[in-house]
Scaffold this active site. Sequence first.
Site, short mmCIF file in Angstrom:
data_model
loop_
_atom_site.label_atom_id
_atom_site.label_comp_id
_atom_site.label_asym_id
_atom_site.label_seq_id
_atom_site.Cartn_x
_atom_site.Cartn_y
_atom_site.Cartn_z
N GLU A 174 -12.31 6.17 7.02
CA GLU A 174 -11.31 6.66 7.95
C GLU A 174 -10.79 7.99 7.40
O GLU A 174 -10.86 8.25 6.20
CB GLU A 174 -10.17 5.66 8.10
CG GLU A 174 -10.60 4.36 8.74
CD GLU A 174 -9.46 3.38 8.91
OE1 GLU A 174 -9.10 3.08 10.07
OE2 GLU A 174 -8.91 2.91 7.89
N SER B 142 0.81 -1.22 0.00
CA SER B 142 0.00 0.00 0.00
C SER B 142 0.84 1.27 0.00
O SER B 142 1.56 1.54 -0.95
CB SER B 142 -0.96 -0.04 1.19
OG SER B 142 -1.87 1.02 1.17
N ASP C 37 -6.19 2.14 -2.76
CA ASP C 37 -7.37 1.88 -1.92
C ASP C 37 -7.67 3.06 -0.99
O ASP C 37 -8.61 3.01 -0.21
CB ASP C 37 -7.23 0.58 -1.13
CG ASP C 37 -6.11 0.59 -0.10
OD1 ASP C 37 -5.36 1.58 -0.03
OD2 ASP C 37 -5.99 -0.41 0.64
N PRO D 282 -3.55 1.07 22.73
CA PRO D 282 -2.28 0.37 22.50
C PRO D 282 -2.09 0.06 21.03
O PRO D 282 -3.05 -0.29 20.33
CB PRO D 282 -2.42 -0.91 23.33
CG PRO D 282 -3.89 -1.12 23.48
CD PRO D 282 -4.52 0.24 23.45
N SER D 283 -0.88 0.19 20.52
CA SER D 283 -0.57 -0.18 19.14
C SER D 283 -0.80 -1.67 18.96
O SER D 283 -0.63 -2.47 19.88
CB SER D 283 0.89 0.17 18.83
OG SER D 283 1.30 -0.45 17.63
N GLY D 284 -1.15 -2.04 17.74
CA GLY D 284 -1.33 -3.46 17.45
C GLY D 284 -0.05 -4.18 17.08
O GLY D 284 -0.01 -5.40 17.01
N THR D 285 1.03 -3.41 16.86
CA THR D 285 2.25 -4.03 16.33
C THR D 285 3.52 -3.74 17.12
O THR D 285 4.52 -4.44 16.97
CB THR D 285 2.49 -3.58 14.88
OG1 THR D 285 2.55 -2.14 14.85
CG2 THR D 285 1.37 -4.06 13.97
N ASP E 214 -3.26 6.44 -3.01
CA ASP E 214 -2.06 5.85 -2.39
C ASP E 214 -1.48 4.78 -3.32
O ASP E 214 -1.97 4.58 -4.43
CB ASP E 214 -2.38 5.29 -1.00
CG ASP E 214 -3.22 4.02 -1.04
OD1 ASP E 214 -3.98 3.86 -2.01
OD2 ASP E 214 -3.12 3.20 -0.11
N ASN F 10 -7.94 8.79 6.79
CA ASN F 10 -6.86 8.56 5.82
C ASN F 10 -7.37 8.32 4.39
O ASN F 10 -6.56 8.19 3.47
CB ASN F 10 -5.97 7.40 6.26
CG ASN F 10 -6.70 6.06 6.34
OD1 ASN F 10 -7.71 5.83 5.66
ND2 ASN F 10 -6.20 5.16 7.17
#
Length: 563
Positions: A390, A68, A289, A522-525, A285, A392
């Site tokens: 979103e 992406s 998408d 919290p970040s997912g990664t 992008d 973005n």
Amino acid sequence: MNEDQRSLLLSSSSRFPLPQGVRLSYGTAGFRADAALLESTVYRVGILAALRSLKMDGSVIGVMLTASHNRVSDNGVKIADPSGGMLSQSWEPFADALANAPTSQHLLQLITKFVEKENIPLEGVRRAEIMLGRDTRPSGESLLEAAKQGISSILGAVAIDMGIVTTPQLHWMVRARNKGIKASELDYFEQLSSSFRCLVGLIPSGSKISEVDEKLVVDGANGVGGEKLEVLRKVLDGMVVEIRNSGKDGGVLNEGVGADCVQKEKFAPSGFGSQDVGLRCASLDGDADRLVYFSVPSKSCNKIDLVDGDKILSLFAIFIKEQLNTLSKEGSENTSSSYHARLGVVQTAYANGASIDYLKMLGLEVVFTPTGVKYLHEKAAEYDIGIYFEANGHGTIIFSESFLCWLEARYQELSSVSKGSEQQKAALRLLAVSKLINQAVGDALSGLLLVEAILQHMGWSIQRWSELYKDLPSRQLKVKVVDRTAVITANAETVVVRPLGFQEAINAETAKHPRGRSFIRPSGTEDVIRVYAEASTQEAADSLANSVARLVDQFLGFGSSQK
């Protein structure tokens, strides 16, 4: 699993060993990493896709190679389920285990156990069928071969190479194929162009945008979207669009260009500047998408007036609500003709507070989900018409089958008794929107055409659209922590449940600022906590974000905030 299948898996997997020290996790975007590390992962996703197809009674599954908006040296792989949507969340733990199995023997044991647990028919009349697509990254070709090897390691599985396509095109093709609809790239372009022409043909007289605004200038992010928009422009002769950063001029994918860069940095992409003052501009992008619009307000600087996903959502909601209101005026006394369509708008907590207030002011039902397209899409599908976006620029509109069946019947009825009426036109517009928008996933090309049709319908310039409401100033920070799992949230990630007392402390800081709003998640990664804050001024938003970042440090023991 018979001996031939076991032998084939062992033999093929030995050619794709797992790189040392690599551990990947399947998320909303699938697996992503430096392209040099991904061959074994993509091979195993090929296996996963074939098993998924068999589990789903031989339905077509999609595998897309893309990262992406990431840098060109990265790549990634994700699966499209039979609906054209994302891989079922229930299969994500298996995807993780498959990608991280250390040896061929471990991989075989894992597959054997999963096949037994899920009762997947490896031997029988069903044939697994997988559509493959890739974007313009140089690494795509070799990774495509790894995916094919993984697919062919499941006996009877067939890979269909769709070539270089946008991510939304592949999702659309998977959905169409499983609905029994022709699903080539040509079919995609034909459906979009015919639906667009239908909407433009229904524009009320006198609603055309002024001559100054007729031209659209599009930033293609030096990716596949610019290339495909060139094709679409030829199909839609008469559409005035200039495409820059198409990738043909040697520009680097996503480098200083693209929707992610424009939306986050709020600066004009490379190739745009003072010559574009006042023009309607859009940015895709890298895999097309995401979509945002912008205008360059002044020759004196490179800053822009951004029209992000929240305002795209607002534009779509206004138009659809208008058509539903027109339809409801006719036949209200005739219960057989009435259908009280439920229109819902779905956002995350990252939606600007001004957009939330505006949509509610319009009388729309606005609901929130945790961050992530999979949550937004699932919630939107609960409505007769569900719109999600979103900020973005990733989003779409979903129409329920029951509503579309009623709408088609209502259109036929109106065509026979009151052809040319406003009610008939409203029904036809909604039917055209359902075919123009990509209901499988966010699609910058279909979204762009819908925006253009609606702006013409409304007679709005980009400046008029941008002035629907004024965004509240906001600030996002991330704070490094030892253990992000110490934070537990609820209410679509807007309320902290654990640690105790944390939410009350955030509330106290927020109350100090007019129109203040803040949340953490919290970040997912990675081991960071993300902080979002907004207020009536940029100074206040910055102050609130910094105060909440300090609270993260205070409650979790150690931290370092970054923009």
